[in-house]
Design a protein around this motif. Structure first.
Motif, PDB file in Angstrom:
ATOM      1  N   GLU A   1       0.841  -1.188   0.000  1.00 26.56           N
ATOM      2  CA  GLU A   1       0.000   0.000   0.000  1.00 26.56           C
ATOM      3  C   GLU A   1       0.876   1.238   0.000  1.00 26.56           C
ATOM      4  O   GLU A   1       1.627   1.478   0.948  1.00 26.56           O
TER       5      GLU A   1
ATOM      6  N   SER B   1     -11.696   3.141  -3.112  1.00 26.12           N
ATOM      7  CA  SER B   1     -12.217   4.191  -2.246  1.00 26.12           C
ATOM      8  C   SER B   1     -12.565   3.583  -0.908  1.00 26.12           C
ATOM      9  O   SER B   1     -13.309   2.612  -0.841  1.00 26.12           O
ATOM     10  N   ALA B   2     -12.007   4.125   0.151  1.00 29.25           N
ATOM     11  CA  ALA B   2     -12.271   3.653   1.501  1.00 29.25           C
ATOM     12  C   ALA B   2     -12.817   4.828   2.302  1.00 29.25           C
ATOM     13  O   ALA B   2     -12.704   5.973   1.879  1.00 29.25           O
ATOM     14  N   PRO B   3     -13.412   4.533   3.458  1.00 28.60           N
ATOM     15  CA  PRO B   3     -13.932   5.641   4.286  1.00 28.60           C
ATOM     16  C   PRO B   3     -12.876   6.698   4.567  1.00 28.60           C
ATOM     17  O   PRO B   3     -13.170   7.884   4.601  1.00 28.60           O
ATOM     18  N   ALA B   4     -11.618   6.258   4.724  1.00 31.52           N
ATOM     19  CA  ALA B   4     -10.546   7.203   5.066  1.00 31.52           C
ATOM     20  C   ALA B   4     -10.012   7.940   3.841  1.00 31.52           C
ATOM     21  O   ALA B   4      -9.137   8.781   3.968  1.00 31.52           O
ATOM     22  N   GLY B   5     -10.501   7.574   2.649  1.00 26.92           N
ATOM     23  CA  GLY B   5      -9.997   8.209   1.437  1.00 26.92           C
ATOM     24  C   GLY B   5      -9.603   7.164   0.421  1.00 26.92           C
ATOM     25  O   GLY B   5      -9.945   5.997   0.549  1.00 26.92           O
ATOM     26  N   THR B   6      -8.843   7.580  -0.573  1.00 27.07           N
ATOM     27  CA  THR B   6      -8.448   6.662  -1.637  1.00 27.07           C
ATOM     28  C   THR B   6      -7.182   5.923  -1.245  1.00 27.07           C
ATOM     29  O   THR B   6      -6.218   6.529  -0.794  1.00 27.07           O
ATOM     30  N   LEU B   7      -7.203   4.599  -1.408  1.00 25.45           N
ATOM     31  CA  LEU B   7      -6.038   3.773  -1.112  1.00 25.45           C
ATOM     32  C   LEU B   7      -5.489   3.216  -2.412  1.00 25.45           C
ATOM     33  O   LEU B   7      -6.245   2.802  -3.295  1.00 25.45           O
TER      34      LEU B   7
END
Length: 76
Positions: A17, A62-68
């Motif tokens: 990541e 797209s994740a709750p914390a932003g784009t991974l």
């Protein structure tokens, strides 16, 4: 067995990541998914993104914390 060149159900995929420590996930059906044990569902955002991809490719989810962003390091 034969080395796989792309991610399919049942693949074990090592990803990094954003250039971080490699993490390994086993792609399974939703009934067997256990993210704490590294088993992710083919219906999860990461699982869906990884399916059909090859070593060296990047996937973005797209994740709750932003784009991974993940790069595929190996598939077996």
């Amino acid at each position: 067995g034969k080395r796989r060149d792309q991610v399919v159900l049942g693949s074990t995929v090592t990803v990094s990541e954003d250039g971080g420590e490699p993490e390994t996930y086993h792609l399974v059906g939703s009934a067997e998914a256990d993210p704490r044990q590294g088993r992710i569902s083919n219906e999860s955002p990461l699982g869906r993104a990884l399916l059909g991809k090859r070593v060296g490719e990047k996937v973005t989810i797209s994740a709750p914390a932003g784009t991974l962003s993940f790069q595929i390091i190996s598939i077996r």
